[in-house]
Design an enzyme around this catalytic site. Sequence first.
Site, PDB file in Angstrom:
ATOM      1  N   ALA A  64       0.858  -1.171   0.000  1.00 13.02           N
ATOM      2  CA  ALA A  64       0.000   0.000   0.000  1.00 13.02           C
ATOM      3  C   ALA A  64       0.903   1.233   0.000  1.00 13.02           C
ATOM      4  CB  ALA A  64      -0.898  -0.015   1.228  1.00 13.02           C
ATOM      5  N   GLY A 107       0.615  -4.908   0.856  1.00  9.92           N
ATOM      6  CA  GLY A 107      -0.557  -4.952  -0.016  1.00  9.92           C
ATOM      7  C   GLY A 107      -0.275  -5.649  -1.337  1.00  9.92           C
ATOM      8  N   GLU A 110      -0.648  -9.220  -0.588  1.00  9.22           N
ATOM      9  CA  GLU A 110      -2.080  -9.443  -0.352  1.00  9.22           C
ATOM     10  C   GLU A 110      -2.865  -9.433  -1.661  1.00  9.22           C
ATOM     11  OE1 GLU A 110      -1.869  -6.184   2.474  1.00  9.22           O
ATOM     12  OE2 GLU A 110      -2.752  -7.475   4.001  1.00  9.22           O
ATOM     13  N   GLU A 130       4.670  -5.056   7.333  1.00  9.79           N
ATOM     14  CA  GLU A 130       3.953  -3.938   7.973  1.00  9.79           C
ATOM     15  C   GLU A 130       4.437  -3.653   9.389  1.00  9.79           C
ATOM     16  OE1 GLU A 130       2.544  -6.319   6.164  1.00  9.79           O
ATOM     17  OE2 GLU A 130       1.093  -5.438   4.797  1.00  9.79           O
TER      18      GLU A 130
HETATM   19  N1  CAA Z   1       4.593   3.220  -0.704  1.00  8.09           N
HETATM   20  C1  CAA Z   1       5.001   4.373  -1.247  1.00  8.09           C
HETATM   21  N2  CAA Z   1       6.154   4.526  -1.950  1.00  8.09           N
HETATM   22  C2  CAA Z   1       6.924   3.421  -2.090  1.00  8.09           C
HETATM   23  C3  CAA Z   1       6.585   2.190  -1.517  1.00  8.09           C
HETATM   24  C4  CAA Z   1       5.354   2.097  -0.798  1.00  8.09           C
HETATM   25  N3  CAA Z   1       4.910   0.950  -0.274  1.00  8.09           N
HETATM   26  N4  CAA Z   1       7.560   1.304  -1.796  1.00  8.09           N
HETATM   27  C5  CAA Z   1       8.470   1.968  -2.516  1.00  8.09           C
HETATM   28  N5  CAA Z   1       8.102   3.257  -2.692  1.00  8.09           N
HETATM   29  C6  CAA Z   1       8.823   4.326  -3.394  1.00  8.09           C
HETATM   30  C7  CAA Z   1      10.014   4.807  -2.594  1.00  8.09           C
HETATM   31  O1  CAA Z   1       9.606   5.735  -1.623  1.00  8.09           O
HETATM   32  C8  CAA Z   1      10.861   5.397  -3.681  1.00  8.09           C
HETATM   33  O2  CAA Z   1      10.356   6.668  -4.025  1.00  8.09           O
HETATM   34  P1  CAA Z   1      11.378   7.969  -4.024  1.00  8.09           P
HETATM   35  O3  CAA Z   1      12.351   7.646  -5.132  1.00  8.09           O
HETATM   36  O4  CAA Z   1      10.444   9.096  -4.356  1.00  8.09           O
HETATM   37  O5  CAA Z   1      12.011   8.021  -2.698  1.00  8.09           O
HETATM   38  C9  CAA Z   1      10.602   4.476  -4.858  1.00  8.09           C
HETATM   39  O6  CAA Z   1       9.381   3.804  -4.590  1.00  8.09           O
HETATM   40  C10 CAA Z   1      11.685   3.431  -5.038  1.00  8.09           C
HETATM   41  O7  CAA Z   1      11.827   2.737  -3.811  1.00  8.09           O
HETATM   42  P2  CAA Z   1      13.244   2.560  -3.069  1.00  8.09           P
HETATM   43  O8  CAA Z   1      14.173   3.686  -3.395  1.00  8.09           O
HETATM   44  O9  CAA Z   1      12.963   2.318  -1.623  1.00  8.09           O
HETATM   45  O10 CAA Z   1      13.760   1.244  -3.797  1.00  8.09           O
HETATM   46  P3  CAA Z   1      14.763   0.145  -3.207  1.00  8.09           P
HETATM   47  O11 CAA Z   1      15.107  -0.735  -4.353  1.00  8.09           O
HETATM   48  O12 CAA Z   1      15.868   0.807  -2.460  1.00  8.09           O
HETATM   49  O13 CAA Z   1      13.892  -0.667  -2.122  1.00  8.09           O
HETATM   50  C11 CAA Z   1      11.948  -1.829  -1.311  1.00  8.09           C
HETATM   51  C12 CAA Z   1      12.810  -1.435  -2.531  1.00  8.09           C
HETATM   52  C13 CAA Z   1      12.736  -2.769  -0.399  1.00  8.09           C
HETATM   53  C14 CAA Z   1      10.707  -2.541  -1.849  1.00  8.09           C
HETATM   54  C15 CAA Z   1      11.564  -0.550  -0.528  1.00  8.09           C
HETATM   55  O14 CAA Z   1      11.032   0.394  -1.440  1.00  8.09           O
HETATM   56  C16 CAA Z   1      10.540  -0.777   0.548  1.00  8.09           C
HETATM   57  O15 CAA Z   1      10.866  -1.299   1.591  1.00  8.09           O
HETATM   58  N6  CAA Z   1       9.284  -0.370   0.282  1.00  8.09           N
HETATM   59  C17 CAA Z   1       8.222  -0.465   1.276  1.00  8.09           C
HETATM   60  C18 CAA Z   1       7.756  -1.888   1.461  1.00  8.09           C
HETATM   61  C19 CAA Z   1       6.671  -1.947   2.522  1.00  8.09           C
HETATM   62  O16 CAA Z   1       6.886  -1.641   3.660  1.00  8.09           O
HETATM   63  N7  CAA Z   1       5.460  -2.366   2.096  1.00  8.09           N
HETATM   64  C20 CAA Z   1       4.316  -2.462   3.001  1.00  8.09           C
HETATM   65  C21 CAA Z   1       3.536  -1.204   2.939  1.00  8.09           C
HETATM   66  S1  CAA Z   1       2.252  -1.137   4.176  1.00  8.09           S
HETATM   67  C22 CAA Z   1       1.006  -2.089   3.562  1.00  8.09           C
HETATM   68  O17 CAA Z   1       1.063  -2.607   2.476  1.00  8.09           O
HETATM   69  C23 CAA Z   1      -0.190  -2.243   4.462  1.00  8.09           C
HETATM   70  C24 CAA Z   1      -1.201  -3.203   3.989  1.00  8.09           C
HETATM   71  O18 CAA Z   1      -1.248  -4.346   4.376  1.00  8.09           O
HETATM   72  C25 CAA Z   1      -2.210  -2.765   3.093  1.00  8.09           C
END
Ligand code: CAA
Length: 256
Positions: A64, A107, A110, A130
């Site tokens: 998400a 998400g 999911e 999460e």
């Molecule tokens: N939401 C918003 N933006 C996201 C995102 C997310 N879930 N995941 C990645 N992005 C964005 C980053 O912020 C980044 O944007 P900027 O360049 O503007 O900073 C861009 O995508 C590229 O990401 P990274 O620079 O972080 O890329 P990376 O290769 O270094 O890392 C990753 C990749 C490990 C997937 C890392 O992006 C990450 O950890 N993302 C979040 C994963 C996460 O926590 N997901 C769960 C979200 S909560 C949820 O989903 C709740 C639910 O159950 C519904």
Amino acid sequence: MTETIRVETRGRVGWITLDRPEALNALNAQIMREIVEAATAFDADTGIGAIVLTGSAKAFAAGADIKEMESKTGTDWLVDDPFGLWPRFAAVRTPVIAAVSGYALGGGCELAMMCDLIVAADSARFGQPEVNLGVIPGIGGTQRLVRAVGFYKAADMVLTGRLIGAEEAERAGLVSRVVPADDLLDEVAAIADGIAAKSLPSLYAAKAALDAALETSLAEGLRFERHAFAAQFDTHDQKEGMAAFREKRDPDFRHR
Ligand code: CAA
């Protein structure tokens, strides 16, 4: 016109490609709406016998959209119910295949679990991270993951937030098949074309019966299956499919 996904029909297969590369296909309100609208539109089209949902090589979906969620209050979630549209996706009658390459996190994992088959590139990584953000899965992660992989593997993923690779995901039962990353879309296209060539009423019934296995007792599920099985015998395609077997030829399904 969609802005965050690409939608395409190839033969009897509807393809939905998540296309928010700047956010690794993170699920914001717009992409969620566009995915659900595209899937339900394909579902309403009897010319479509399978739907493929895919992302990019780097990310199926990284979860998400954290930036969109960050400032929300509990009241916002309760009143606006931003994830309340997902049951419409899960209720699609047409088989849906998730073609997962790269990250399927939160998400994203999911969303894959709302599909009927998960075909993973060997590069795929699944996780429910999460807890690292101070929240828990919110689109079914605690429920569907337990049903998919059992309690202890699900608890390992949800409580530690660790990511698992495609091989571990397949061993755990989260993934239907693992294929080389370069072959993912071709392999999924072949699977989807094969499914879509089957009789549509039997696909609808088979998917509904499989879903019943996750939602009902064994006795109720068996009752559902028996009625669904019986109903097939009123279709043209059941007579055609069995005649074709007897006559040693390919069936000519009308999807009725
Ligand atoms: N939401 C918003 N933006 C996201 C995102 C997310 N879930 N995941 C990645 N992005 C964005 C980053 O912020 C980044 O944007 P900027 O360049 O503007 O900073 C861009 O995508 C590229 O990401 P990274 O620079 O972080 O890329 P990376 O290769 O270094 O890392 C990753 C990749 C490990 C997937 C890392 O992006 C990450 O950890 N993302 C979040 C994963 C996460 O926590 N997901 C769960 C979200 S909560 C949820 O989903 C709740 C639910 O159950 C519904």
